[in-house]
Write an enzyme that holds these catalytic residues in place. Structure first.
Site, PDB file in Angstrom:
ATOM      1  N   HIS A 108     -49.409 -32.968 -46.707  1.00 27.79           N
ATOM      2  CA  HIS A 108     -49.673 -32.619 -48.292  1.00 27.79           C
ATOM      3  C   HIS A 108     -48.900 -31.349 -48.524  1.00 27.79           C
ATOM      4  O   HIS A 108     -48.928 -30.316 -47.911  1.00 27.79           O
ATOM      5  CB  HIS A 108     -51.047 -32.384 -48.242  1.00 27.79           C
ATOM      6  CG  HIS A 108     -51.457 -32.220 -49.742  1.00 27.79           C
ATOM      7  ND1 HIS A 108     -51.866 -33.199 -50.431  1.00 27.79           N
ATOM      8  CD2 HIS A 108     -51.813 -30.997 -50.459  1.00 27.79           C
ATOM      9  CE1 HIS A 108     -52.314 -32.778 -51.768  1.00 27.79           C
ATOM     10  NE2 HIS A 108     -52.268 -31.461 -51.490  1.00 27.79           N
ATOM     11  N   ASP A 149     -57.344 -36.137 -48.092  1.00 24.95           N
ATOM     12  CA  ASP A 149     -56.789 -34.840 -47.812  1.00 24.95           C
ATOM     13  C   ASP A 149     -57.877 -33.994 -47.443  1.00 24.95           C
ATOM     14  O   ASP A 149     -57.787 -32.911 -47.538  1.00 24.95           O
ATOM     15  CB  ASP A 149     -56.446 -34.397 -49.425  1.00 24.95           C
ATOM     16  CG  ASP A 149     -55.284 -34.908 -49.967  1.00 24.95           C
ATOM     17  OD1 ASP A 149     -54.456 -35.602 -49.566  1.00 24.95           O
ATOM     18  OD2 ASP A 149     -54.898 -34.749 -51.245  1.00 24.95           O
ATOM     19  N   GLN A 177     -39.727 -27.011 -46.084  1.00 25.12           N
ATOM     20  CA  GLN A 177     -40.414 -26.664 -45.104  1.00 25.12           C
ATOM     21  C   GLN A 177     -41.420 -27.915 -44.605  1.00 25.12           C
ATOM     22  O   GLN A 177     -41.632 -27.917 -43.278  1.00 25.12           O
ATOM     23  CB  GLN A 177     -41.966 -25.617 -45.467  1.00 25.12           C
ATOM     24  CG  GLN A 177     -41.140 -24.163 -45.834  1.00 25.12           C
ATOM     25  CD  GLN A 177     -40.162 -23.681 -44.635  1.00 25.12           C
ATOM     26  OE1 GLN A 177     -40.792 -23.724 -43.678  1.00 25.12           O
ATOM     27  NE2 GLN A 177     -39.173 -23.010 -45.275  1.00 25.12           N
TER      28      GLN A 177
HETATM   29  C1  GRF Z   1     -44.118 -35.083 -49.908  1.00 23.28           C
HETATM   30  O1  GRF Z   1     -44.118 -34.158 -50.840  1.00 23.28           O
HETATM   31  C2  GRF Z   1     -45.136 -35.233 -49.196  1.00 23.28           C
HETATM   32  O2  GRF Z   1     -45.857 -33.740 -48.871  1.00 23.28           O
HETATM   33  C3  GRF Z   1     -46.372 -36.011 -50.067  1.00 23.28           C
HETATM   34  O3  GRF Z   1     -45.321 -36.821 -50.742  1.00 23.28           O
HETATM   35  C4  GRF Z   1     -44.022 -36.382 -50.565  1.00 23.28           C
HETATM   36  C5  GRF Z   1     -43.220 -37.324 -50.181  1.00 23.28           C
HETATM   37  O4  GRF Z   1     -41.738 -37.027 -50.339  1.00 23.28           O
HETATM   38  N1  GRF Z   1     -47.218 -36.341 -49.170  1.00 23.28           N
HETATM   39  P1  GRF Z   1     -40.804 -37.925 -49.194  1.00 23.28           P
HETATM   40  O5  GRF Z   1     -41.075 -39.332 -49.674  1.00 23.28           O
HETATM   41  O6  GRF Z   1     -41.029 -37.696 -47.915  1.00 23.28           O
HETATM   42  O7  GRF Z   1     -39.414 -37.849 -49.828  1.00 23.28           O
END
Ligand code: GRF
Length: 201
Positions: A108, A149, A177
């Site tokens: 998250h 979450d 990060q």
């Molecule tokens: C990330 O920001 C993650 O924290 C959230 O969804 C986004 C996924 O990005 N759960 P990606 O598909 O890995 O580029």
């Protein structure tokens, strides 16, 4: 340690994990990618990495229980040990949740328990952080439970909110990060440094 991914869109976190495994920085094998979106970049990435990819959704399986079963069967058929949610926009069904209790991770893009829950996804998370005037945000990796979450937190890293940040700027800083923390946390699990059994509710 066999990793099964569920991803809805870009899958950049999934790619960071695959890359870490390829470089030998992560002692785990990505074995399957499941997406609810037939056109997702995540499935494209799976194809170009030679990882089996499956499109399983409310369209392929209109009955939620049969979708849950199809997801579970796919994970089991691929001998998945750890399920990694990487931008998966759907809730998992009760069958998959109970068979993999304590073995499903999510990432998250904020410091849970703040800025999480229903509606807190994508850019909305970063909008909420900025609207609340937070000085820092971050990344959280947690176990997945029935509640959005809210599962036990496995790892977090802090990311500063800079004056003048837009949600997009913050999202970019946080994502960098995420790409470090997710593979590192999985490596901790693979080596036994992190014992998921200690985090069960
Ligand atoms: C990330 O920001 C993650 O924290 C959230 O969804 C986004 C996924 O990005 N759960 P990606 O598909 O890995 O580029």
């Amino acid at each position: 340690m066999n990793i099964g991914f569920l991803a809805s869109h870009g899958g950049s976190n999934m790619q960071a994990i695959i890359d870490a495994a390829k470089k030998g920085k992560l002692h785990a094998r990505p074995v399957v990618v499941i997406s609810n979106n037939a056109d997702s970049t995540a499935l494209e990435r799976a194809r170009s990495e030679g990882i089996p990819g499956f499109y399983l959704s409310g369209k392929t399986h209109p009955d939620p229980d049969s979708l849950d079963q199809a997801i579970l069967d796919t994970l089991l058929a691929c001998n998945v040990d750890i399920v990694v949610l990487a931008g998966y926009m759907k809730k998992l069904g009760p069958g998959t949740l109970s068979r993999f209790t304590g073995r499903i991770l999510n990432i998250h893009p904020a410091l849970l328990p703040k800025h999480g829950g229903k509606g807190m996804y994508g850019i909305h998370v970063h909008e909420s952080v900025i609207a609340d005037g937070e000085k820092e945000s971050g990344v959280t990796i947690h176990l997945v439970t029935e509640e959005y979450d809210r599962g036990p937190i496995i790892a977090q890293v802090r990311v500063p909110v800079e004056p003048g940040d837009t949600p997009e700027m913050l999202a970019q800083r946080v994502l960098i990060q995420e790409h470090i923390l997710y593979p590192a946390t999985l490596e901790g699990i693979a080596t036994g440094e992190i014992n998921l059994d200690n985090f069960k509710k």
